[in-house]
Design a protein around this motif. Structure first.
Motif, short mmCIF file in Angstrom:
data_model
loop_
_atom_site.label_atom_id
_atom_site.label_comp_id
_atom_site.label_asym_id
_atom_site.label_seq_id
_atom_site.Cartn_x
_atom_site.Cartn_y
_atom_site.Cartn_z
N ILE A 73 -24.19 63.04 39.64
CA ILE A 73 -23.67 63.91 40.89
C ILE A 73 -25.01 63.93 41.72
N ALA A 74 -26.17 64.06 41.18
CA ALA A 74 -27.37 64.09 42.05
C ALA A 74 -27.71 62.73 42.79
N GLY A 75 -27.23 61.68 41.77
CA GLY A 75 -27.43 60.36 42.39
C GLY A 75 -26.70 59.98 43.56
N VAL A 76 -25.30 60.32 43.40
CA VAL A 76 -24.23 59.97 44.22
C VAL A 76 -24.48 60.69 45.61
N LEU A 77 -24.95 62.00 45.45
CA LEU A 77 -25.03 62.81 46.69
C LEU A 77 -26.44 62.15 47.43
N THR A 78 -27.40 61.83 46.71
CA THR A 78 -28.73 61.08 47.36
C THR A 78 -28.33 59.83 48.00
N ALA A 79 -27.62 59.04 47.23
CA ALA A 79 -27.24 57.62 47.88
C ALA A 79 -26.38 57.81 49.17
N LEU A 80 -25.52 58.80 48.99
CA LEU A 80 -24.53 59.05 50.27
C LEU A 80 -25.33 59.58 51.50
N ALA A 81 -26.48 60.11 51.09
CA ALA A 81 -27.43 60.87 52.27
C ALA A 81 -28.03 59.54 53.14
N GLY A 82 -28.11 58.61 52.77
CA GLY A 82 -28.46 57.39 53.58
C GLY A 82 -30.13 57.09 53.45
N VAL A 95 -41.72 64.18 39.35
CA VAL A 95 -41.04 65.21 38.77
C VAL A 95 -40.30 64.98 37.44
N GLY A 96 -39.59 64.06 37.57
CA GLY A 96 -39.00 63.61 36.41
C GLY A 96 -39.75 63.11 34.97
N PHE A 97 -40.58 62.45 35.48
CA PHE A 97 -41.63 61.95 34.26
C PHE A 97 -42.86 63.24 34.14
N VAL A 98 -42.98 64.05 34.93
CA VAL A 98 -43.79 65.07 34.17
C VAL A 98 -42.95 65.95 33.33
N ILE A 99 -41.66 66.18 33.67
CA ILE A 99 -40.65 67.09 32.97
C ILE A 99 -40.58 66.58 31.42
N SER A 100 -40.39 65.13 31.59
CA SER A 100 -40.17 64.41 30.42
C SER A 100 -41.15 64.41 29.56
N LEU A 101 -42.52 64.49 29.88
CA LEU A 101 -43.81 64.53 29.06
C LEU A 101 -43.66 65.97 28.33
N ILE A 102 -43.34 67.27 29.20
CA ILE A 102 -43.29 68.44 29.10
C ILE A 102 -42.51 68.85 27.95
N VAL A 103 -41.00 67.94 27.97
CA VAL A 103 -40.23 68.19 26.93
C VAL A 103 -40.43 67.44 25.65
N ILE A 104 -41.29 66.16 25.93
CA ILE A 104 -41.45 65.54 24.80
C ILE A 104 -42.80 66.07 23.73
N SER A 118 -32.51 65.67 34.52
CA SER A 118 -31.44 64.82 34.80
C SER A 118 -31.42 64.68 36.07
N ALA A 119 -31.43 66.05 36.98
CA ALA A 119 -31.29 65.96 38.43
C ALA A 119 -32.42 65.03 39.15
N ALA A 120 -33.52 65.32 38.49
CA ALA A 120 -34.48 64.47 39.55
C ALA A 120 -34.54 63.20 39.19
N MET A 121 -34.15 62.67 37.99
CA MET A 121 -33.79 61.32 37.85
C MET A 121 -32.73 60.67 38.71
N GLY A 122 -31.69 61.73 38.56
CA GLY A 122 -30.37 60.95 39.40
C GLY A 122 -30.78 61.07 40.80
N VAL A 123 -31.69 62.11 41.26
CA VAL A 123 -32.01 61.78 42.80
C VAL A 123 -32.78 60.45 42.84
N ALA A 124 -33.76 60.37 42.05
CA ALA A 124 -34.73 59.06 42.27
C ALA A 124 -33.61 57.85 42.29
N LEU A 125 -32.81 57.67 41.05
CA LEU A 125 -31.97 56.63 41.13
C LEU A 125 -30.66 56.43 41.96
N GLY A 126 -30.55 57.49 42.78
CA GLY A 126 -29.58 57.44 43.82
C GLY A 126 -30.15 57.08 45.08
N GLY A 127 -31.60 57.27 45.28
CA GLY A 127 -32.27 56.84 46.40
C GLY A 127 -32.50 55.52 46.17
#
Length: 269
Positions: A73-82, A95-104, A118-127
């Motif tokens: 959902i985050a990816g689609v919305l970001t991609a549609l934003a143009g 943000v996604g990388f830092v959070i992944s380090l915290i989680v691991i 997931s939201a952060a990586m979705g935004v990045a991949l959507g962009g």
């Protein structure tokens, strides 16, 4: 006893001392590392304490589906934003990388952290997908379908036992992964000096390399499934379903990026 190629799954409850030992390490967090620790067989795990419900297959499926849906959902919305929203790609990746380090590193099963990742990586991949769509319309949908297809395909392979997750298989896959990472690093360093190794220029060698990387990522899903299966059989606490979902998500992100890259190579011809 097998280890996963995914750092997240290496930190699931296990090893000497069972779940109780893991819980102590989780509380101490700062000294824990994301090193490639081995996960014991189900017999070596103590499972969930009497007060906590053990994890089930439904827990893993549900949490993984929610995590993937948030990213999609985050990816689609970001991609549609143009293109005007393309500036968020780098911050989102950070943000996604830092959070992944915290989680691991903290071995966290915190729902908020996993969903934020997931939201952060979705935004990045959507962009990235949005920008690529301008050159190759429909490529995002193709990449999503391709990623989902590989995931389902490898799940079928795992469940049917077509490929057995054995110590030999794990060692082979780990060697392949190290080899891929070394080649990626070498290609990056060479590019800094103006050299072209042909691994990422869209040519025939780049297509072959991309197929190899996709293969390695796909087969690493088998190890991820196996580690999740071991956790279920061991009866670790249900809360760790979020941690398993996070681990699967990291592999899916890698797989999507590489499939998107491969499709751009093929359509660029």
């Amino acid at each position: 006893m097998r280890t996963s190629s995914n750092p997240a799954f290496r930190n699931l409850p296990g090893g000497q001392g069972g779940y109780a030992g893991f819980d102590d390490r989780l509380g101490g967090a700062a000294g824990a590392t994301a090193a490639y620790r081995q996960m014991s067989s189900p017999a070596g795990l103590e499972g969930a304490p009497p007060t906590e419900r053990p994890i089930t297959v439904d827990d893993v499926v549900t949490k993984t589906a929610i995590t993937a849906a948030v990213a999609l959902i985050a990816g689609v919305l970001t991609a549609l934003a143009g293109p005007s929203f393309a500036w968020v790609v780098l911050p989102a990746f950070i943000v996604g990388f830092v959070i992944s380090l915290i989680v691991i590193f903290k071995q966290s099963s915190n729902k908020a952290l996993v969903l934020t990742y997931s939201a952060a990586m979705g935004v990045a991949l959507g962009g990235i997908t949005g920008l690529t769509e301008r050159l190759y319309p429909g490529i995002g949908t193709q990449a999503v379908i391709g990623t989902a297809g590989v995931f389902v395909g490898m799940l079928v392979v795992y469940k049917t036992g077509a490929v057995k997750v054995t110590p030999k298989f794990t060692k082979w896959l780990m060697g392949a992964m190290v080899g891929v990472l070394v080649l990626m690093l070498a290609n990056f360093v060479a590019s800094l000096f103006g050299a072209n190794l042909g691994l990422r220029d869209g040519g025939p060698l780049a297509i072959i390399f991309s197929l190899v990387v996709i293969g390695v990522a796909a087969f690493s899903l088998l190890l991820d499934f196996d580690q999740a299966d071991q956790a279920i059989r061991a009866g670790v606490p249900a809360k760790y379903a979020w941690y398993i979902a996070f681990g699967l998500m990291t592999t899916l992100v890698w797989l999507y990026i590489e499939i998107l890259r491969l499709i751009s190579y093929l359509r660029g011809d």
